[in-house]
Design a protein around this motif. Sequence first.
Motif, PDB file in Angstrom:
ATOM      1  N   TYR A   1       0.795  -1.237   0.000  1.00 40.20           N
ATOM      2  CA  TYR A   1       0.000   0.000   0.000  1.00 40.20           C
ATOM      3  C   TYR A   1       0.826   1.285   0.000  1.00 40.20           C
ATOM      4  O   TYR A   1       0.278   2.387   0.096  1.00 40.20           O
ATOM      5  N   ILE A   2       2.125   1.200  -0.135  1.00 33.24           N
ATOM      6  CA  ILE A   2       2.920   2.433  -0.144  1.00 33.24           C
ATOM      7  C   ILE A   2       2.766   3.132  -1.493  1.00 33.24           C
ATOM      8  O   ILE A   2       3.074   2.549  -2.538  1.00 33.24           O
ATOM      9  N   PRO A   3       2.271   4.376  -1.511  1.00 31.99           N
ATOM     10  CA  PRO A   3       2.131   5.109  -2.785  1.00 31.99           C
ATOM     11  C   PRO A   3       3.499   5.408  -3.395  1.00 31.99           C
ATOM     12  O   PRO A   3       4.493   5.537  -2.675  1.00 31.99           O
TER      13      PRO A   3
ATOM     14  N   GLU B   1       9.879  -5.908  -2.516  1.00 25.37           N
ATOM     15  CA  GLU B   1       9.187  -4.740  -3.040  1.00 25.37           C
ATOM     16  C   GLU B   1       7.739  -5.057  -3.384  1.00 25.37           C
ATOM     17  O   GLU B   1       6.849  -4.216  -3.211  1.00 25.37           O
ATOM     18  N   MET B   2       7.484  -6.279  -3.848  1.00 28.36           N
ATOM     19  CA  MET B   2       6.121  -6.640  -4.245  1.00 28.36           C
ATOM     20  C   MET B   2       5.163  -6.658  -3.062  1.00 28.36           C
ATOM     21  O   MET B   2       3.948  -6.592  -3.242  1.00 28.36           O
TER      22      MET B   2
ATOM     23  N   GLU C   1      -5.218  -3.062   6.159  1.00 31.86           N
ATOM     24  CA  GLU C   1      -4.187  -2.092   6.533  1.00 31.86           C
ATOM     25  C   GLU C   1      -3.889  -1.188   5.347  1.00 31.86           C
ATOM     26  O   GLU C   1      -3.809  -1.642   4.203  1.00 31.86           O
ATOM     27  N   ILE C   2      -3.708   0.107   5.634  1.00 31.00           N
ATOM     28  CA  ILE C   2      -3.531   1.107   4.571  1.00 31.00           C
ATOM     29  C   ILE C   2      -2.465   2.110   4.976  1.00 31.00           C
ATOM     30  O   ILE C   2      -2.043   2.174   6.139  1.00 31.00           O
ATOM     31  N   ALA C   3      -2.036   2.906   4.013  1.00 30.65           N
ATOM     32  CA  ALA C   3      -1.163   4.044   4.316  1.00 30.65           C
ATOM     33  C   ALA C   3      -2.014   5.164   4.923  1.00 30.65           C
ATOM     34  O   ALA C   3      -3.124   5.440   4.453  1.00 30.65           O
TER      35      ALA C   3
ATOM     36  N   GLY D   1       2.196  -0.001  -3.549  1.00 39.08           N
ATOM     37  CA  GLY D   1       0.788  -0.075  -3.911  1.00 39.08           C
ATOM     38  C   GLY D   1       0.393   0.745  -5.110  1.00 39.08           C
ATOM     39  O   GLY D   1      -0.783   1.107  -5.250  1.00 39.08           O
ATOM     40  N   GLY D   2       1.352   1.092  -5.978  1.00 42.93           N
ATOM     41  CA  GLY D   2       1.023   1.846  -7.178  1.00 42.93           C
ATOM     42  C   GLY D   2       1.017   3.343  -6.949  1.00 42.93           C
ATOM     43  O   GLY D   2       1.335   3.838  -5.865  1.00 42.93           O
ATOM     44  N   ALA D   3       0.626   4.080  -7.976  1.00 46.30           N
ATOM     45  CA  ALA D   3       0.703   5.537  -7.946  1.00 46.30           C
ATOM     46  C   ALA D   3      -0.022   6.136  -6.749  1.00 46.30           C
ATOM     47  O   ALA D   3       0.496   7.029  -6.073  1.00 46.30           O
ATOM     48  N   GLU D   4      -1.216   5.639  -6.466  1.00 49.96           N
ATOM     49  CA  GLU D   4      -2.017   6.200  -5.367  1.00 49.96           C
ATOM     50  C   GLU D   4      -1.950   5.364  -4.094  1.00 49.96           C
ATOM     51  O   GLU D   4      -2.553   5.737  -3.086  1.00 49.96           O
ATOM     52  N   GLY D   5      -1.271   4.239  -4.155  1.00 49.86           N
ATOM     53  CA  GLY D   5      -1.242   3.341  -3.012  1.00 49.86           C
ATOM     54  C   GLY D   5      -2.496   2.487  -2.904  1.00 49.86           C
ATOM     55  O   GLY D   5      -2.719   1.826  -1.881  1.00 49.86           O
TER      56      GLY D   5
END
Length: 303
Positions: free
Chosen positions: A208-210, A230-231, A263-265, A235-239
Amino acid sequence: MSPAAPEVWTTRSLLDWIANAFERAGHDAPRLSAELLLAHVLGCDRLRLYTEVDRPAMPLERDALRELVQRALKHEPVQYLVGETWFFSMRFHVDGRVLIPRPCTETMVEHVLQHARATAGLGSGSAFLIGDVCTGSGCIALAILKNLPNARCVASDLSADALEVAKQNAERHKLSDRLTLLPGDLLTPLEKHPAGQQLHYLVSNPPYIPDSEWNAPGMVGPDVKAFEPEMALRGGAEGLKFVRPLVQHGPERLRIGGQMLIEIAASTADSVLELAHANPMLTDIKILKDLEGHRRVLLATRR
């Protein structure tokens, strides 16, 4: 080991020296890291370090410890160096195949345990059924199973290597009979498995890391970037690359009254709330804070 080295290196002096070196280098939890390394080299538990503080270290022990400390000072995670870490008062094997469990993730475990004990099975009898997506080391699933003897869990991960680590941890804690490990992407394995259709709880710690945080200087430490998979982090451009499909389709795996925790940023909390409120299958939507006060976990209930 130091220009000011004592004549005899004892457990006490080694702990102090390593902890001070880690503190100067800006390591998180320098004392704990020192304890983990020294206990690993001496082949004992951390408590014994303090019951035998005046034990002199043998030359081979000092040599092994010096090498590990040097590697740690170059940002190699102590947990990988010793091959294990603690999560929810349980010891887990970890290595470069899986993310190192963090205390913030315990927020999900604590909520599930409290809610399950308070609701006594959501009115469906004594057995709880849990889905764990992106299980990694298996720490979330196994911590819940260890503390809910009447629970079973279906856990998935895209990484075959991660599933091997989760299997090892399940065997270590004698929980293999209540944990089913499935390979595959996000919710797909649960959709195909009978036990993944009517969950009481769906939990997930997805990447989830943007990109903005991943690329910003100082936002993600060198120990994370250089050594953790890293995988399991990005979490992609926006996380939201993996969070979004979980919020949109995760409730389909829950029975009515079941709960979803992701769980989120902290920086994406408002966006995640919008996604959850847009799903008509969800109610009682909120963000839980972790022990440091960060907005860390989406909590929602299936209508």
